[in-house]
Enzyme design. Structure first.
Site, PDB file in Angstrom:
ATOM      1  CG  HIS A  25      -1.831  -1.174   1.300  1.00 34.96           C
ATOM      2  ND1 HIS A  25      -1.394  -2.432   1.648  1.00 34.96           N
ATOM      3  CD2 HIS A  25      -3.163  -1.292   1.053  1.00 34.96           C
ATOM      4  CE1 HIS A  25      -2.417  -3.272   1.622  1.00 34.96           C
ATOM      5  NE2 HIS A  25      -3.501  -2.604   1.264  1.00 34.96           N
ATOM      6  CG  HIS A 259      -6.015   1.678  -0.591  1.00 37.88           C
ATOM      7  ND1 HIS A 259      -6.127   2.379   0.590  1.00 37.88           N
ATOM      8  CD2 HIS A 259      -6.146   0.368  -0.249  1.00 37.88           C
ATOM      9  CE1 HIS A 259      -6.308   1.527   1.590  1.00 37.88           C
ATOM     10  NE2 HIS A 259      -6.340   0.302   1.102  1.00 37.88           N
ATOM     11  CD  GLU A 407     -20.520  -7.155  24.714  1.00 36.57           C
ATOM     12  OE1 GLU A 407     -21.467  -7.449  25.463  1.00 36.57           O
ATOM     13  OE2 GLU A 407     -20.616  -6.319  23.770  1.00 36.57           O
ATOM     14  CG  HIS A 469     -28.651 -14.201  26.083  1.00 37.64           C
ATOM     15  ND1 HIS A 469     -29.372 -13.626  25.070  1.00 37.64           N
ATOM     16  CD2 HIS A 469     -28.226 -13.170  26.868  1.00 37.64           C
ATOM     17  CE1 HIS A 469     -29.411 -12.314  25.245  1.00 37.64           C
ATOM     18  NE2 HIS A 469     -28.716 -12.011  26.320  1.00 37.64           N
TER      19      HIS A 469
END
Length: 669
Positions: A25, A259, A407, A469
């Site tokens: 890159h 890029h 999280e 869950h």
């Protein structure tokens, strides 16, 4: 002038490295070279001869795809990054991989590439610095007083983890963070306007950050002024920096084509001509060498001054100095191990999450480097250290961390704290939400960071919360990550031992897989000691003679296996029960132990785990049986769910009878 020459040197080394590799890159390094020069050449305190100096400024290239920018800057700054390293970019065995990797090169502070991770790691580093500074700094002795700089891209700020981390950093007022936002309006697909129209300054202002602007990255005075303003403000700072991707490339600048692909021979030659660059490939002009050599001398001098200060600090505060050095080296003593609780009442039901809470509190007094928390689940995960305060903008000494419902951000912040050093860190959530933080767990494993994950509510046994869950595939997926050790203890005493193993590990992360429901404390007068859990798998209950069948189980299902063994023995069958708390620790044992514990072939084997059976074939063989989950769970009381899905002694005994009959039939045939 020397600044322009140094900037162009970094640019040319970067595009030459990409060109020689045939991939990479070049665009980002070409646009951001002025930032790299200003940081390494003028702004940051660093000592290339001692890259682990405790009070160095850190630099995080969150946009890790632009790795040649970092490698080139480290090379010219005098770090142990050779010309051969630059020439071997992206090659087998090279110290300069496609994206920066921690431990590969001095000066690389973290592994980056998955966008947003480096940005969030910086937040963890800043948090660790604030906590350790509050603990060790004294009047006249600023032992830790430095900044964490970084470059982030449009992609970094699109990723959700950067939002989570930025929000937390602003809330906690982590003012030692200074990030430059490489605002070039280009991504791989094309202009950012295809998918991105955020008002980034407003967003970061809402997070509680100071937002500054550099209208042209090539105006070095603006960069210098932005850093001065950043240091004068107690908030973390984002410097929105206008850059041109592929700056200076006559035909590719400001396009997505620059890029992620080399310039090509013609464009490379045209670019060098545009810059008036007449040096051979990978050459650093003498003037730039001299400039950076003086800069390295300045860094060494500052390091020496800090060393002198620390000597005086050690004379005045010997205990603190000794502790500071030991903790930075990852030596936290072993007095805490004597405090691990022992649960003596056989048969008493204790959830392993609660046993963990008792264990963490028992050891915390003698392990003051222990710092952690959860993603808004402390009462459920039992991660709170009783008697300790919460870390906050007003209270840096607090050992309880509140990550909020973040999280993914929590995982990345924990990685940053572990990278910073000096602390033993842990973070908790429900096992099902390990999916939300999986990229950070993978990076912790890749970097071999000693992070401890506390994953509770580990199966359908959690009950009424239902299939959203109830984790099914999570344990198997965690076991698939190299360098990560998973531990699923069978009772409270094994939980104490599992915590000990996790806190003592220094070469990788550990996941503790814990129950919501109570598990009977195993009678160790009848069965093998819980201290065998460190072997990963061990014969908990041997058979009286050569067993007719072996029952393998982990966690809550070990008690079920023991009950099933009793049923089978009433029929005259000889049964051994093997507790498999950790696949990874078992694989690490000598082959002789593995074969003794789980002989290949006979006797037949049955595995029992209230989760996906994926991976158990390794232990039970192709002809073994499973009692496992092959579907999602259901909302019902935990005991009901376990019964309905077949995790009962009767069903396990049936599976054992089936596999015994199958092996007998095969033998007769």
């Amino acid at each position: 002038d020397i600044d322009r020459l140094s900037v162009d040197t970094i640019r040319m080394l970067s595009i030459e490295g990409v060109e020689k590799a045939g991939s990479g890159h070049p665009g980002m390094p070409m646009g951001c070279a002025p930032l790299a020069h200003m940081l390494y050449g003028k702004i940051m305190d660093h000592n290339p001869a001692n890259p682990s100096w405790a009070n160095r400024d850190r630099f995080i290239l969150s946009a890790g795809h632009g790795s040649m920018l970092l490698y080139s800057a480290l090379h010219v700054a005098g770090f142990d990054v050779t010309t051969d390293d630059l020439k071997s970019f992206r090659h087998w065995g090279s110290r300069t991989p496609g994206h920066p990797e921690y431990r590969e090169l001095p000066g690389v502070e973290t592994t980056t590439g998955p966008l947003g991770q480096g940005f969030a790691n910086a937040v963890g580093m800043a948090l660790a610095q604030e906590h350790l500074a509050a603990r060790f700094n004294r009047e006249g002795f600023p032992i830790l007083d430095h900044y964490i700089y970084g470059i982030c891209s449009d992609g970094d700020l699109m990723e959700g983890v950067s939002h989570e981390a930025a929000s937390l950093a602003g809330h906690l007022k982590l003012g030692k963070i200074v990030f430059f936002y490489d605002d070039n309006d280009i991504t791989i697909d094309g202009p950012t306007s295809l998918a991105y129209s955020d008002d980034v300054p407003k967003r970061f202002d809402a997070y509680g950050w100071q937002v500054l602007r550099v209208s042209d990255v090539n105006d070095l005075a603006q960069i210098e002024k932005a850093v001065e303003d950043a240091k004068a403000d107690p908030r973390p700072t984002l410097v929105v920096t206008k850059t041109v991707i592929g700056f200076g490339a006559p035909n590719k600048a400001n396009t997505s084509g620059v890029h992620g692909s080399p310039l090509g021979d013609e464009e490379l030659a045209a670019t060098k001509k545009a810059f008036g660059w007449e040096h051979d490939p990978f050459v650093v002009p003498d003037e730039a060498k001299e400039f950076y050599a003086k800069r390295a001398e300045e860094g060494a001098k500052k390091n020496a001054e800090w060393d002198d200060m620390f000597k005086r600090y050690a004379e005045q505060y010997p205990k603190e100095a000794d502790r500071f050095v030991r903790h930075r080296n990852g030596h936290f003593g072993d007095a805490w191990t004597d405090a691990l609780p022992v649960f003596e009442k056989a048969g008493e039901k204790i959830a392993t999450r609660k046993a963990f809470g008792k264990a963490i509190n028992a050891v915390s007094a003698n392990l003051d480097a222990l710092v952690g928390g959860s993603a808004d689940l402390a009462p459920s995960n039992n991660t709170k250290i009783d008697g300790e305060t919460a870390f906050s903008a007003e209270n840096r000494i607090g050992r309880n961390l509140h990550f909020g419902v973040r999280e993914h951000g929590m995982g990345a912040v924990l990685n940053g704290m572990a990278l910073y050093g000096g602390l033993s860190v842990y973070g908790g959530t429900f096992l099902i939400f390990s999916d939300y933080m999986r990229p950070t767990i993978r990076l912790a494993a890749l970097m071999k960071l000693p992070v401890v994950y506390v994953f509770t509510h580990d199966s359908i046994g959690l009950g009424e919360d239902g299939p959203t869950h109830q984790p099914i595939e999570q344990i198997a997926s965690l076991r698939a990550i190299p360098n990560l050790v998973t531990l699923r203890p069978a009772d409270a005493n094994e939980t104490s031992q599992a915590l000990k193993i996790a806190l003592e590990r220094r070469e990788g992360p550990t996941a503790l897989i814990l129950t919501r429901q109570g598990l009977p404390t195993i009678d160790r007068s009848r069965y093998a000691s819980e201290k065998n859990v460190g072997k990963g798998a061990y014969v908990l209950k041997p058979a009286e003679d050569t067993p007719d069948v072996m029952l393998l189980a982990s966690g809550s299902e070990v008690a079920v296996a023991l009950e099933a063994a009793e049923l089978l023995e009433e029929e005259g069958k000889k049964v051994a029960v093997v507790n498999v708390a950790s696949f990874e620790l078992f694989r690490a044992q000598p082959m002789s132990y593995q074969e003794e514990t789980l002989p290949k072939g006979r006797p037949p084997k049955v595995a029992v785990e209230a989760a996906s059976g994926f991976g158990w074939t390794e232990l039970v063989g192709r002809c073994g049986e499973f009692v496992a989950m092959n579907r999602f769970g259901a909302s019902a009381p935990g005991g009901t769910a376990m019964k309905e899905f077949g995790f009962t002694a009767e069903n396990v005994a049936d599976a054992a009878r089936k596999v015994i009959a199958k092996f007998r039939y095969d033998a007769e045939k």
